[in-house]
Design a protein around this motif. Structure first.
Motif, PDB file in Angstrom:
ATOM      1  N   THR A 178       0.827  -1.205   0.000  1.00  0.00           N
ATOM      2  CA  THR A 178       0.000   0.000   0.000  1.00  0.00           C
ATOM      3  C   THR A 178       0.856   1.249   0.000  1.00  0.00           C
ATOM      4  OG1 THR A 178      -1.782  -1.145   1.196  1.00  0.00           O
ATOM      5  CG2 THR A 178      -1.808   1.261   1.221  1.00  0.00           C
ATOM      6  N   ILE A 179       1.867   1.274   0.851  1.00  0.00           N
ATOM      7  CA  ILE A 179       2.748   2.443   0.942  1.00  0.00           C
ATOM      8  C   ILE A 179       3.492   2.667  -0.371  1.00  0.00           C
ATOM      9  CG2 ILE A 179       4.811   3.372   2.066  1.00  0.00           C
ATOM     10  CD1 ILE A 179       3.885   2.009   4.639  1.00  0.00           C
ATOM     11  N   GLU A 180       4.028   1.571  -0.947  1.00  0.00           N
ATOM     12  CA  GLU A 180       4.787   1.696  -2.193  1.00  0.00           C
ATOM     13  C   GLU A 180       3.919   2.260  -3.317  1.00  0.00           C
ATOM     14  OE1 GLU A 180       6.260  -2.202  -2.921  1.00  0.00           O
ATOM     15  OE2 GLU A 180       7.987  -1.993  -1.575  1.00  0.00           O
ATOM     16  N   VAL A 181       2.725   1.698  -3.477  1.00  0.00           N
ATOM     17  CA  VAL A 181       1.850   2.142  -4.556  1.00  0.00           C
ATOM     18  C   VAL A 181       1.327   3.548  -4.278  1.00  0.00           C
ATOM     19  CG1 VAL A 181      -0.353   1.712  -5.724  1.00  0.00           C
ATOM     20  CG2 VAL A 181       1.211  -0.180  -5.263  1.00  0.00           C
ATOM     21  N   LEU A 182       1.061   3.841  -3.013  1.00  0.00           N
ATOM     22  CA  LEU A 182       0.563   5.177  -2.659  1.00  0.00           C
ATOM     23  C   LEU A 182       1.608   6.244  -2.988  1.00  0.00           C
ATOM     24  CD1 LEU A 182      -2.112   6.125  -1.408  1.00  0.00           C
ATOM     25  CD2 LEU A 182      -0.911   6.335   0.774  1.00  0.00           C
ATOM     26  N   VAL A 183       2.881   5.922  -2.770  1.00  0.00           N
ATOM     27  CA  VAL A 183       3.958   6.864  -3.105  1.00  0.00           C
ATOM     28  C   VAL A 183       3.995   7.117  -4.607  1.00  0.00           C
ATOM     29  CG1 VAL A 183       6.459   7.178  -3.192  1.00  0.00           C
ATOM     30  CG2 VAL A 183       5.387   6.375  -1.094  1.00  0.00           C
ATOM     31  N   PHE A 184       3.942   6.015  -5.393  1.00  0.00           N
ATOM     32  CA  PHE A 184       3.918   6.158  -6.853  1.00  0.00           C
ATOM     33  C   PHE A 184       2.695   6.961  -7.300  1.00  0.00           C
ATOM     34  CE2 PHE A 184       6.538   2.132  -7.049  1.00  0.00           C
ATOM     35  CZ  PHE A 184       7.676   2.757  -7.538  1.00  0.00           C
ATOM     36  N   LEU A 185       1.551   6.655  -6.690  1.00  0.00           N
ATOM     37  CA  LEU A 185       0.303   7.307  -7.054  1.00  0.00           C
ATOM     38  C   LEU A 185       0.359   8.798  -6.743  1.00  0.00           C
ATOM     39  CD1 LEU A 185      -2.505   6.682  -8.201  1.00  0.00           C
ATOM     40  CD2 LEU A 185      -3.305   6.349  -5.857  1.00  0.00           C
ATOM     41  N   PHE A 186       0.917   9.146  -5.586  1.00  0.00           N
ATOM     42  CA  PHE A 186       1.031  10.557  -5.198  1.00  0.00           C
ATOM     43  C   PHE A 186       1.959  11.310  -6.157  1.00  0.00           C
ATOM     44  CE2 PHE A 186       3.558  13.810  -2.985  1.00  0.00           C
ATOM     45  CZ  PHE A 186       2.554  14.720  -2.712  1.00  0.00           C
ATOM     46  N   ILE A 187       3.120  10.712  -6.448  1.00  0.00           N
ATOM     47  CA  ILE A 187       4.086  11.366  -7.337  1.00  0.00           C
ATOM     48  C   ILE A 187       3.479  11.588  -8.721  1.00  0.00           C
ATOM     49  CG2 ILE A 187       6.293  11.086  -8.543  1.00  0.00           C
ATOM     50  CD1 ILE A 187       7.314   9.603  -6.054  1.00  0.00           C
ATOM     51  N   PHE A 188       2.835  10.538  -9.248  1.00  0.00           N
ATOM     52  CA  PHE A 188       2.286  10.669 -10.596  1.00  0.00           C
ATOM     53  C   PHE A 188       1.096  11.621 -10.631  1.00  0.00           C
ATOM     54  CE2 PHE A 188      -0.772   9.343 -13.840  1.00  0.00           C
ATOM     55  CZ  PHE A 188      -0.008   9.631 -14.970  1.00  0.00           C
ATOM     56  N   THR A 189       0.209  11.531  -9.626  1.00  0.00           N
ATOM     57  CA  THR A 189      -0.956  12.423  -9.584  1.00  0.00           C
ATOM     58  C   THR A 189      -0.520  13.882  -9.489  1.00  0.00           C
ATOM     59  OG1 THR A 189      -2.287  10.725  -8.490  1.00  0.00           O
ATOM     60  CG2 THR A 189      -3.083  12.980  -8.348  1.00  0.00           C
ATOM     61  N   PHE A 190       0.466  14.134  -8.640  1.00  0.00           N
ATOM     62  CA  PHE A 190       0.987  15.500  -8.492  1.00  0.00           C
ATOM     63  C   PHE A 190       1.602  15.991  -9.808  1.00  0.00           C
ATOM     64  CE2 PHE A 190       4.854  18.054  -7.646  1.00  0.00           C
ATOM     65  CZ  PHE A 190       4.223  19.221  -7.226  1.00  0.00           C
ATOM     66  N   ALA A 191       2.426  15.134 -10.432  1.00  0.00           N
ATOM     67  CA  ALA A 191       3.091  15.525 -11.678  1.00  0.00           C
ATOM     68  C   ALA A 191       2.077  15.764 -12.799  1.00  0.00           C
ATOM     69  CB  ALA A 191       4.089  14.450 -12.091  1.00  0.00           C
ATOM     70  N   LEU A 192       1.080  14.883 -12.897  1.00  0.00           N
ATOM     71  CA  LEU A 192       0.069  15.021 -13.951  1.00  0.00           C
ATOM     72  C   LEU A 192      -0.775  16.280 -13.745  1.00  0.00           C
ATOM     73  CD1 LEU A 192      -1.358  13.871 -16.446  1.00  0.00           C
ATOM     74  CD2 LEU A 192      -2.824  12.548 -14.901  1.00  0.00           C
ATOM     75  N   ASN A 193      -1.224  16.502 -12.508  1.00  0.00           N
ATOM     76  CA  ASN A 193      -2.037  17.696 -12.230  1.00  0.00           C
ATOM     77  C   ASN A 193      -1.247  18.982 -12.449  1.00  0.00           C
ATOM     78  OD1 ASN A 193      -4.157  16.049 -11.564  1.00  0.00           O
ATOM     79  ND2 ASN A 193      -3.905  16.247  -9.352  1.00  0.00           N
ATOM     80  N   LEU A 194       0.039  18.956 -12.089  1.00  0.00           N
ATOM     81  CA  LEU A 194       0.890  20.134 -12.300  1.00  0.00           C
ATOM     82  C   LEU A 194       1.068  20.392 -13.797  1.00  0.00           C
ATOM     83  CD1 LEU A 194       2.519  22.259 -10.725  1.00  0.00           C
ATOM     84  CD2 LEU A 194       4.522  20.755 -10.976  1.00  0.00           C
ATOM     85  N   LEU A 195       1.233  19.313 -14.560  1.00  0.00           N
ATOM     86  CA  LEU A 195       1.384  19.444 -16.011  1.00  0.00           C
ATOM     87  C   LEU A 195       0.110  20.003 -16.640  1.00  0.00           C
ATOM     88  CD1 LEU A 195       3.300  18.862 -18.410  1.00  0.00           C
ATOM     89  CD2 LEU A 195       2.225  16.601 -18.585  1.00  0.00           C
ATOM     90  N   ILE A 196      -1.040  19.518 -16.158  1.00  0.00           N
ATOM     91  CA  ILE A 196      -2.323  20.008 -16.676  1.00  0.00           C
ATOM     92  C   ILE A 196      -2.503  21.496 -16.369  1.00  0.00           C
ATOM     93  CG2 ILE A 196      -4.828  19.855 -16.400  1.00  0.00           C
ATOM     94  CD1 ILE A 196      -4.485  16.839 -16.007  1.00  0.00           C
ATOM     95  N   GLU A 197      -2.116  21.897 -15.151  1.00  0.00           N
ATOM     96  CA  GLU A 197      -2.229  23.307 -14.770  1.00  0.00           C
ATOM     97  C   GLU A 197      -1.284  24.179 -15.592  1.00  0.00           C
ATOM     98  OE1 GLU A 197      -4.095  25.044 -12.733  1.00  0.00           O
ATOM     99  OE2 GLU A 197      -5.308  23.355 -12.049  1.00  0.00           O
ATOM    100  N   ALA A 198      -0.113  23.624 -15.931  1.00  0.00           N
ATOM    101  CA  ALA A 198       0.907  24.412 -16.623  1.00  0.00           C
ATOM    102  C   ALA A 198       0.632  24.544 -18.122  1.00  0.00           C
ATOM    103  CB  ALA A 198       2.286  23.807 -16.396  1.00  0.00           C
ATOM    104  N   VAL A 199       0.251  23.434 -18.755  1.00  0.00           N
ATOM    105  CA  VAL A 199       0.104  23.460 -20.218  1.00  0.00           C
ATOM    106  C   VAL A 199      -1.323  23.231 -20.692  1.00  0.00           C
ATOM    107  CG1 VAL A 199       2.471  22.646 -20.462  1.00  0.00           C
ATOM    108  CG2 VAL A 199       0.608  20.988 -20.524  1.00  0.00           C
ATOM    109  N   GLY A 200      -2.200  22.770 -19.779  1.00  0.00           N
ATOM    110  CA  GLY A 200      -3.588  22.539 -20.159  1.00  0.00           C
ATOM    111  C   GLY A 200      -3.860  21.086 -20.513  1.00  0.00           C
TER     112      GLY A 200
END
Length: 296
Positions: A178-200
């Motif tokens: 759970t911890i391992e996947v949650l870390v991956f999920l947090f990193i990817f969700t943050f990166a994807l949302n930041l990318l969406i905010e930055a470039v649309g």
């Protein structure tokens, strides 16, 4: 800076919301792994001509070691190439846990699993038929050499994912996963949302070739990454609408967990291992392209 903080907070909140469901999913998966894996392995090794069907059905069951054992069986000449490919195609690595934790989209679980089983059975039996024709024509490929020495067990092979820690019970393994996947999920969700905010969102969709027939090929390449981060990323992109259902199928069909890694470790014929990897990618890409064409 405000956008960065907002995206970080949103990603953290999303992951915290999924935490209890993700843990419950892994607890269930660990229970299956520790209490049913021996029966499943016995069924696979004694399936005979029903190997691709049995492998496809058992491969989609939520547990982390079945593709590993399939690689071991194939390396030892116990199962056929068709059965091995069927297991790899139906295995979804950590994707099922992500889908189980997303309570707002329960129908996605059934759609994904049923589609992957059908694909795995089709290709598994097609490979079996081709091999049968080759034997009839005297073109039988070289037999797989038996692995000599100590008999391999699933807990000897699954050191990378912590499944060998049976003495600690399923709770510790479930927490670790759970911890391992949650870390991956947090990193990817943050990166994807930041990318969406930055470039649309439109630009992100263009990067991932949305609505393109080529997108499943890209997804199949991502799925080959030998880490659960690939399946986490593909599943989350599918749930967020960044990639299509066909692309999710293609990517998760090549994402056979640690199965491919163990195949390279246990099977001494490296050229054969490379050929199987390329073949798995080609099957996933072609299948994804076909689904993309009929679903667009």
């Amino acid at each position: 800076m405000s956008i960065f903080a907002d995206v970080l907070l949103d990603a953290l909140i999303d992951c915290v919301k999924e935490l209890p469901f993700l843990f419950a999913a892994f607890l269930f998966m660990e229970a299956v792994e520790h209490h049913a894996s021996e029966k499943m392995n016995y069924a696979l090794s004694h399936a005979g001509p029903f190997g691709p069907l049995v492998g496809a059905v058992l491969g989609c069951v939520p547990q982390c070691g079945f593709s590993i054992m399939a690689s071991d069986f194939y390396s030892g000449g116990v199962i056929t190439l068709g059965t091995l490919i069927a297991v790899f195609l139906s295995t979804s690595d950590e994707a099922l846990a992500i889908l189980l934790s997303d309570m707002g989209n329960p129908e996605a679980i059934g759609q994904l699993l049923v589609t992957k089983v059908i694909i795995a059975v089709f290709w598994g039996y097609l490979i079996m038929c081709v091999q049968h024709v080759l034997r009839k024509r005297g073109m039988h490929p070289g037999a797989i050499q038996k692995i000599t020495g100590k008999k391999k067990e699933i807990h000897d092979l699954c050191e990378e994912c912590g499944c060998e820690e049976e003495e600690h019970g399923i709770l510790r393994s479930a927490v670790r996963h759970t911890i391992e996947v949650l870390v991956f999920l947090f990193i990817f969700t943050f990166a994807l949302n930041l990318l969406i905010e930055a470039v649309g969102m439109e630009r992100v969709s263009e990067i991932m070739l949305q609505d393109s027939l080529i997108q499943p090929v890209l997804a199949a390449l991502i799925g080959l990454i030998p880490n659960c981060a690939a399946s986490v990323m593909l599943t989350q992109m599918y749930l967020d609408g960044v990639i299509s259902f066909a692309s999710a199928i293609a990517g998760l069909s090549t994402g056979a967990g640690l199965g491919l890694a163990v195949l390279f470790r246990m099977n001494k014929n490296r050229n054969e291992n490379i050929a199987i990897t390329v073949f798995l990618f080609a099957i996933a890409a072609v299948t994804g392209l076909f689904l993309q064409a009929i679903l667009l």
